[in-house]
Design an enzyme around this catalytic site. Structure first.
Site, PDB file in Angstrom:
ATOM      1  CG  HIS A 278      -2.032   0.926   1.190  1.00  0.00           C
ATOM      2  ND1 HIS A 278      -3.242   0.620   0.624  1.00  0.00           N
ATOM      3  CD2 HIS A 278      -2.133   2.210   1.634  1.00  0.00           C
ATOM      4  CE1 HIS A 278      -4.045   1.663   0.720  1.00  0.00           C
ATOM      5  NE2 HIS A 278      -3.400   2.636   1.326  1.00  0.00           N
TER       6      HIS A 278
ATOM      7  CB  SER B 223      -8.779   1.404  -3.466  1.00  0.00           C
ATOM      8  OG  SER B 223      -7.534   1.169  -2.851  1.00  0.00           O
ATOM      9  CG  HIS B 224     -10.862   2.965   2.490  1.00  0.00           C
ATOM     10  ND1 HIS B 224     -11.484   3.290   3.653  1.00  0.00           N
ATOM     11  CD2 HIS B 224      -9.543   2.983   2.772  1.00  0.00           C
ATOM     12  CE1 HIS B 224     -10.586   3.502   4.603  1.00  0.00           C
ATOM     13  NE2 HIS B 224      -9.398   3.325   4.086  1.00  0.00           N
TER      14      HIS B 224
ATOM     15  CG  ASP C  85      -4.018  12.710   4.597  1.00  0.00           C
ATOM     16  OD1 ASP C  85      -4.793  12.143   5.370  1.00  0.00           O
ATOM     17  OD2 ASP C  85      -3.564  12.182   3.575  1.00  0.00           O
TER      18      ASP C  85
END
Lengths: 767, 230
Positions: free
Chosen positions: A62, A107-108, A281
């Site tokens: 990821h 994406s989640h 973030d």
């Protein structure tokens, strides 16, 4: 691997600092033996548990893109209008008038399967943060969703939860969700896809980046408190699912759109001052990836005192604080001396604000907790030494070409249209879209299928002679084409996206992509990745729509069964006068013309089509071929015609072919059409395979346009040597007539189109 | 025309309302922060839509207890005009400025779509007096909790006093679901007992430009502004 401190009778953080991470721990965290050995070698010591946790997050697929990096490099990322390509929180393009569009898709998938509401809500929250971290106010949200077999009860549960979650976040934070796509295929039964895209607007000279600057500058933590949610989420997202995946629920983060809204307003207010030097973030891998990325991008170091991190729960360990994926948090480097000014803004918005450390020039990440050194790592190995795999691959392509006569059927055109609009992949998604606030912010012109691309007005660009500029946004992918031929499928996704942008009247500008695949350790899956990247690359180069941001989601497999390869293309375009944007719906007395369709019809492409699936109950054969020159030609001519205000509507031909597209253009105003046919089809009967292939074939590079000025349009098309076919003039009959062959009631087809999804979801009264 | 738009944490239609009022009056409304307890004399106060304080409790319940609400009550007692839209309507109800309640939509789903409103025959008020009774306005809704609910005697009283401003209307081809939330008697907006406060679920500020698909919201707001000034 988390120790039980009460058994150890020592401080948990002292234990974590001292306890060496063993190979078993590394394997538990998703690292391989080779990676573990590489880490020990590169840092010249055996890492402690927190350090190992940090490595495992940074080395996860990821965060590191270790399987795809080699192939992501082939993507075109530059053009004169690109301000920032991949590598930052989001991509940035120049849209004129000193404005920039900032956008990304992410994406989640894994969290949304385990906990659909929170998984999808935090997906939206995360992508919004990526955009406003760059200093942009988000102005639109899109999504690309893939679910399993619509007949499975679990699918309904997932659709319902995901849609509620997407709406729950977007509606509350007040950013319009303007469109997207929702498709179903049994290959997604165990791995749904939830890809969320956000688009924001910034002043071109007020973009914020993440590279840390200036040793000694304060490092600020702002936003929500850190809790124990989502620990090791990035690692979970990089593993295959098994039956026990539900046990992973604690690794799903919880979203709080209200805090997200406060953070958005507070950050933008602070960014309006000169206080912020850089900002990142806290998304996947939370404080770990944000601190590591900021420090390493600035070729600096960072010292953080984890005792100062605002936490939701007592006695959180260094390990938990670094690996938590609690939402709505940001890390900032401020100009020294501006801390008080910044704190006032965050106080006003009732958000946490803490100075947790400083930038250093050591090139190391040094963390302390409870007076113990929790981590002391060189940054270079964390980012640069992440492994890059050249995994073996095989690009499998299905070369079989189906002839229309290979698909014999007794079904009439009407039967086929009914079946097409009963297919939840084609049917209206109104039931879903109405759950999203698409009109908040007051700038939405076309949303949710009103136009091929959603159109939002750019606030503040109004002038005397125009309502102002607009942005066009679409997401596209046809996974069955990619499965059958990854290269063509990759190209097709880009071309369809560009066609959609153009059909809305806007010029295609740039791409963000979300590459969703199965396990890259399998040769054919790796082949799908490589092939589709080659296809995307070729088409994006040809159409001058570079890739400026993106996300990779691998290991979308359950018990060894992989999803259809789904490289989603999110494309953004711009239109100078938003009042010239086009909807898909034709008006009365318009002439419909198919651009890119020849008069001399030979055969329609039926392989891999929706039509083939209806007749043969399966998709097979090669997908429709792509001719990039033809694609460019129809896009350019359409934009040319629209600039001359000759068009009233446009809709690209994709799933379900020509006749499906015509129906969709006539539904809204309840119109009808007497369709002209190519000469060789006039005497066909209703079941004729050749006629049906003309109606339902999925040949590419075609767009249907509607005009009030057929003469002028014909003249321009002839001058530019564009193939076209005049379908006929719309009337008020609500019937589709194909000569003496068939009369189709569009009222009943429209009714089916609107009822399919509500009845699938058990909401029969809708429509 | 001096107008103000109230901003709570979580308000998200404040900018849209400011844009609409500026377009109509030529003047930018002032922003009223939720912590203010001393607000200037204004001709119109608008409480815009949003999810104040996240609406994690009953919608509008926390906002209704903010300092600015007592100032708004003073403004009303001086005969001032207040418009509450969507979450603003919910806040007016939670603050007991308007009667009844707004409960979860009948289908338990958030709903965003265009609705048709029918102007009702009602008491003298500055919001609707320029519109015809029975006139239809196309204005979108976007809410999760817009189902107006009240005991029968209250509904009867509202009717008798002419305080029902709009109803959702079945305007075209016998559309079954014209009421987006299941509200009692299709109520979409109500007036206070002096007619100076209007609460409504639909968003007039989202229908002020033909590119929005219609300008009936502009018509409504323009009418309000003219009548308030007049």
């Amino acid at each position: 691997m988390e120790p039980h401190p009460q058994l150890l009778k020592i401080n948990k953080n002292e234990y974590l600092a001292q306890q060496k991470g063993k190979l078993e721990d590394a394997l538990d965290m998703g690292l391989t033996k080779n990676e573990y050995n590489l880490i020990c070698k590169k840092i010249n010591k055996t890492p402690n548990l927190t350090e190992l946790g940090i490595f495992s997050a940074m080395f996860s697929e990821h965060c590191s893109y270790k399987s795809s990096k080699k192939w992501l490099r082939i993507l075109p990322t530059e053009a004169s209008h690109v301000i920032q390509g991949p590598g930052e929180n989001a991509g940035v393009i120049d849209i004129g008038e000193n404005l920039a569009a900032v956008f990304k898709i992410e994406s989640h998938n894994h969290p949304s399967f385990i906990e659909p509401y929170q998984g999808s809500a935090t997906g939206v929250g995360g992508i919004l943060r990526d955009v406003f971290t760059m200093g942009a106010r988000p102005i639109a949200l899109m999504n690309a969703l893939r679910f399993g077999d619509p007949d499975q009860p679990l699918t309904k549960h997932l659709v319902s939860g995901v849609v509620k979650g997407i709406g729950g976040y977007g509606n509350c934070i007040g950013i319009p969700t303007v469109g997207g796509e929702t498709n179903f295929d049994k290959s997604y039964d165990g791995n749904i896809l939830v890809n969320a895209m956000a688009v924001g607007l910034a002043k071109k000279d007020r973009i914020f980046y993440s590279a840390a600057t200036g040793a000694g500058n304060p490092v600020i933590y702002v936003g929500a408190k850190t809790g124990r949610d989502g620990i090791h989420g990035a690692t979970m997202a990089s593993a295959e699912f098994t039956e026990n995946s539900a046990e992973k629920r604690p690794t799903v983060q919880v979203g709080d759109p209200f805090t997200g809204k406060l953070l958005l307003e507070a950050c933008l207010e602070l960014m309006n001052t000169d206080a912020v030097l850089s900002v990142q973030d806290m998304g996947a891998a939370g404080l770990t990836s944000s601190s590591v990325e900021m420090a390493s991008k600035g070729s600096l170091g960072m010292n953080l005192n984890l005792d100062l991190v605002p936490t939701r729960e007592d006695k959180m360990s260094s390990y938990e604080i670094m690996l938590s994926e609690s939402q709505e948090r940001m890390l900032m480097i401020l100009k020294p001396g501006s801390e008080d000014k910044a704190k006032l803004i965050f106080d006003k918005w009732d958000l946490d604000f803490a100075i947790i450390g400083e930038v250093t020039n050591t090139g190391r990440l040094i963390l302390t907790k409870d007076g113990f050194e929790a981590c002391n790592l060189p940054l270079k190995p964390l980012v640069e030494d992440a492994p890059e795999y050249n995994k073996p691959y095989e690009i499998k392509t299905n070369k079989k070409v189906y002839k229309p006569s290979d698909l014999k059927t007794n079904l009439t055109l009407m039967d086929i249209l009914i079946t097409i609009f009963k297919n939840p992949n084609i049917a209206s998604k109104k039931w879903i879209w109405e759950q999203y606030d698409s009109s908040v912010m007051g700038d939405t012109i076309f949303a949710n299928g009103d136009s091929d691309a959603s159109i939002v007005k750019i606030h503040g660009t109004e002038k005397k002679e125009t309502y102002g500029k607009g942005l066009a946004i679409t997401t596209d992918c046809t996974p069955r084409y990619v499965k059958s031929n990854p290269i063509i499928g990759g190209m097709q996704a880009v071309c369809e996206a560009a066609r959609n942008i153009a059909s809305s009247g806007a010029k295609p500008l740039a791409i963000t992509n979300n590459l969703n695949f199965g396990n890259p350790d399998k040769k054919n899956v790796m082949g799908e990745i490589v092939g589709s990247l080659k296809g995307i690359s070729e088409a994006a180069s040809f159409l001058s729509t570079p890739i400026v941001s993106g996300n990779v989601s691998l290991y979308n497999e359950t018990n060894g069964k992989s999803i259809l390869p789904t490289p989603v293309i999110g494309m953004v375009g711009a239109i100078d006068k938003v009042e010239n944007s086009l909807e898909i719906s034709a008006k009365l007395d318009n002439v419909l013309i198919v651009l890119g369709q020849s008069h001399n019809f030979e055969k329609g492409w039926v392989g891999c089509s929706i039509y083939q699936e209806i007749i043969n109950k399966k998709y097979d054969g090669a997908p429709p071929p792509i001719n990039l020159k033809d694609e460019k030609k129809v896009i350019e001519i359409l934009l040319n015609l629209n600039e001359q205000k000759l068009l009233t509507a446009a809709h690209d031909i994709s799933d379900g072919g020509l006749l499906t597209t015509v129906c969709e253009m006539l539904f809204k105003y309840n119109l009808g059409l007497d369709i002209n046919l190519p000469n060789n089809l006039i005497n066909c009967d209703n079941h004729d395979p050749l006629l049906q292939s003309w109606c339902f074939g999925e040949d590419q590079a075609r767009i249907i346009i509607a005009t009030k000025d057929i003469k002028k349009v014909q003249l321009i098309l002839n001058e530019n040597d564009v193939d076209f076919f005049v379908l006929g003039q719309t009337n008020s009959s609500s019937n589709l007539n194909l000569k003496d062959i068939a009369t189709i009631s569009l009222t009943s087809i429209k009714n089916i189109n609107e009822k399919t999804i509500p009845s699938m979801m058990g909401d029969e009264q809708q429509g | 025309m001096r107008s103000g738009v109230v901003i709570f944490p979580g308000s998200n239609c404040d900018r849209d309302m400011i844009v609409a009022l500026r377009q109509i009056t030529g003047k930018t409304p002032i922003k009223l922060w939720h912590k203010e307890n001393d607000i200037p004399n204004l001709d119109l106060i608008v409480i815009p839509g949003g999810f104040t304080f996240g609406d994690y409790l009953r919608c509008g319940a926390l906002a209704a207890r903010s300092p600015v609400i007592s100032s708004i009550k003073n403004h009303i007692s001086r005969g001032g005009t207040v418009l509450g839209v969507c979450n603003g309507f919910q806040i007016l109800i939670e603050a007991k400025i308007l009667p009844g309640s707004l409960i979860r939509n009948k289908k338990l789903l958030f709903t965003c779509r265009e609705t048709t409103l029918e102007v009702q025959s009602c008491m003298k008020n500055p919001f609707l007096s320029g519109l015809k009774i029975g006139e239809r306005l196309k204005i979108p809704v976007a809410h999760n909790d817009g189902n107006y609910f009240a005991p029968l005697d209250l509904i009867k009283k509202l009717k008798e006093e002419g305080r029902i401003a709009f109803k959702y209307s079945n305007s075209t081809n016998n559309e079954k679901n014209y009421n987006p939330n299941g509200s009692t008697e299709d109520i979409a907006g109500i007036l206070s007992n002096n007619g100076r406060v209007l609460g409504m679920m639909p968003h007039p500020e989202r229908a002020i430009n033909y590119l929005h698909g219609g300008t009936d919201g502009l018509k409504l707001l323009t009418n309000c502004v003219e009548k308030i000034i007049g």
